[in-house]
Design an enzyme around this catalytic site. Sequence first.
Site, PDB file in Angstrom:
ATOM      1  N   TRP A 105       0.821  -1.219   0.000  1.00 54.93           N
ATOM      2  CA  TRP A 105       0.000   0.000   0.000  1.00 54.93           C
ATOM      3  C   TRP A 105       0.847   1.258   0.000  1.00 54.93           C
ATOM      4  O   TRP A 105       0.503   2.240  -0.677  1.00 54.93           O
ATOM      5  CB  TRP A 105      -1.000  -0.017   1.157  1.00 54.93           C
ATOM      6  CG  TRP A 105      -2.053  -1.055   0.948  1.00 54.93           C
ATOM      7  CD1 TRP A 105      -2.254  -2.184   1.689  1.00 54.93           C
ATOM      8  CD2 TRP A 105      -3.030  -1.105  -0.112  1.00 54.93           C
ATOM      9  NE1 TRP A 105      -3.297  -2.918   1.162  1.00 54.93           N
ATOM     10  CE2 TRP A 105      -3.788  -2.275   0.070  1.00 54.93           C
ATOM     11  CE3 TRP A 105      -3.334  -0.271  -1.187  1.00 54.93           C
ATOM     12  CZ2 TRP A 105      -4.833  -2.643  -0.796  1.00 54.93           C
ATOM     13  CZ3 TRP A 105      -4.369  -0.632  -2.043  1.00 54.93           C
ATOM     14  CH2 TRP A 105      -5.107  -1.797  -1.841  1.00 54.93           C
ATOM     15  N   ASP A 179      -1.862   6.164   6.535  1.00 52.26           N
ATOM     16  CA  ASP A 179      -2.944   5.380   5.943  1.00 52.26           C
ATOM     17  C   ASP A 179      -3.293   4.311   6.968  1.00 52.26           C
ATOM     18  O   ASP A 179      -2.555   3.338   7.133  1.00 52.26           O
ATOM     19  CB  ASP A 179      -2.470   4.763   4.621  1.00 52.26           C
ATOM     20  CG  ASP A 179      -3.483   3.803   4.013  1.00 52.26           C
ATOM     21  OD1 ASP A 179      -4.531   3.546   4.639  1.00 52.26           O
ATOM     22  OD2 ASP A 179      -3.200   3.301   2.902  1.00 52.26           O
ATOM     23  N   LYS A 203     -12.590  -2.143   5.884  1.00 48.98           N
ATOM     24  CA  LYS A 203     -11.831  -3.141   6.605  1.00 48.98           C
ATOM     25  C   LYS A 203     -12.374  -3.279   8.023  1.00 48.98           C
ATOM     26  O   LYS A 203     -12.630  -4.380   8.478  1.00 48.98           O
ATOM     27  CB  LYS A 203     -10.341  -2.774   6.661  1.00 48.98           C
ATOM     28  CG  LYS A 203      -9.734  -2.352   5.314  1.00 48.98           C
ATOM     29  CD  LYS A 203      -9.583  -3.501   4.353  1.00 48.98           C
ATOM     30  CE  LYS A 203      -9.331  -3.063   2.909  1.00 48.98           C
ATOM     31  NZ  LYS A 203      -8.139  -2.292   2.670  1.00 48.98           N
TER      32      LYS A 203
HETATM   33  C1  PLP Z   1      -7.663  -1.677   1.343  1.00 51.74           C
HETATM   34  C2  PLP Z   1      -6.590  -0.639   1.509  1.00 51.74           C
HETATM   35  C3  PLP Z   1      -6.483   0.454   0.637  1.00 51.74           C
HETATM   36  C4  PLP Z   1      -7.317   0.578  -0.598  1.00 51.74           C
HETATM   37  O1  PLP Z   1      -8.534   1.094  -0.370  1.00 51.74           O
HETATM   38  P1  PLP Z   1      -9.582   1.284  -1.575  1.00 51.74           P
HETATM   39  O2  PLP Z   1     -10.799   1.639  -0.809  1.00 51.74           O
HETATM   40  O3  PLP Z   1      -9.670   0.018  -2.340  1.00 51.74           O
HETATM   41  O4  PLP Z   1      -9.092   2.406  -2.416  1.00 51.74           O
HETATM   42  C5  PLP Z   1      -5.507   1.386   0.885  1.00 51.74           C
HETATM   43  N1  PLP Z   1      -4.668   1.264   1.926  1.00 51.74           N
HETATM   44  C6  PLP Z   1      -4.729   0.220   2.773  1.00 51.74           C
HETATM   45  C7  PLP Z   1      -3.761   0.126   3.908  1.00 51.74           C
HETATM   46  C8  PLP Z   1      -5.698  -0.758   2.595  1.00 51.74           C
HETATM   47  O5  PLP Z   1      -5.760  -1.810   3.430  1.00 51.74           O
END
Ligand code: PLP
Length: 372
Positions: A105, A179, A203
């Site tokens: 990511w 993030d 998530k």
């Molecule tokens: C799932 C995830 C993303 C991606 O998110 P989207 O909603 O598919 O754009 C970004 N960063 C992390 C750490 C993730 O687990």
Amino acid sequence: MPAPGTRPYNFSAGPAAMPEAVLRRAAAEMLDWQGSGMSVMEMSHRGKEFGVILAQAESDLRTLLAVPDQFHILFMQGGGLGENAIVPLNLSRGGAADFVITGSWSIKSHKEAQRYCAARIAASNAADGHLSLPDPAGWQIGADAAYVHLCSNETINGIEFQQLPDLAALGSKAPLVIDFSSHVASRPVDWARVGLAFGGAQKNLGPAGLTIVVVRDDLLGHALEICPSAFNYKIVADNRSMYNTPPTWGIYMAGLTFQWLREQTEGALTGVEAMAQRNIAKARLLYDFIDGSDFYLNKVAADCRSRMNVPFFLADESRNDAFLAGARAADLLQLKGHKSVGGMRASIYNAMPLEGVQALVNYMREFERSHA
Ligand SMILES: *Cc1c(COP(=O)(O)O)cnc(C)c1O
């Protein structure tokens, strides 16, 4: 409807399992939200009913995550990947930003930011296959960095910052951007070390389509001219996430999750503190079992193993299909690893009870016994 407590345990990395109590409440309110005669999906976002839902969700999230007053909570769309562009559009001022590369990511974040600013690499764990975290003391942070980006839980690689770096102590004035998509609300956040945090809801909070942004006041108002208005943090903040239609259903569902989280207790602890305790216990149960077996292995350095996402391998990978088929038959769903890593991955977010991890460990022990 399935009887309470009889659904399979779902280990999906995302969109992921929701607390059953939240799903039941949403089901009960689906056709008529609290006597309004409407489903939440059918309400004007500017009506008084949705106004109540939004205000409650925001205030519950602020309480849960102990978000200080000088931070805004924004409910946006675009997901984590959207934020990979939206953050540099708002924070870079067209200058430079430094990225800590720790897995899939953060690699994506760095790549996307290159379209909008001079995105540099402050540190990387690529040389060891994204299995440990680079020591902050060695990070190369430029004096001109508009911000420093890291992914505080790498969902795919299964590595997590157990504490956030103190950039000021490293001699940098740059705000830290995290993030936290895949571990938001699983543990407390040290806001003194953070300028902005973003995460997709799917998530650990709710359905896909909602993105949470928590941003410090002084970082608003510096967007590039080309930044879309709907993604300009200042415009979104000034309009209390109602500049355009927000993802109303996602906010409602996340709001129910926030209420559920606030009700959780572990001993004297409540809310996110209680979840952190529970998540530590869940992760320990699974990692200890894996480490104690020669049949399974996890390769991540012990001090940065994720509490949320546990990738693991069978020593004999020719048994992967049998393992997954047996798991499905035992009502243990979505354990296949990400294609870039292979093997298995058990995502054990807030909604996964300790009993679910126990059921997984029991299955793994039994599979080992019958195949060793
Ligand atoms: C799932 C995830 C993303 C991606 O998110 P989207 O909603 O598919 O754009 C970004 N960063 C992390 C750490 C993730 O687990």
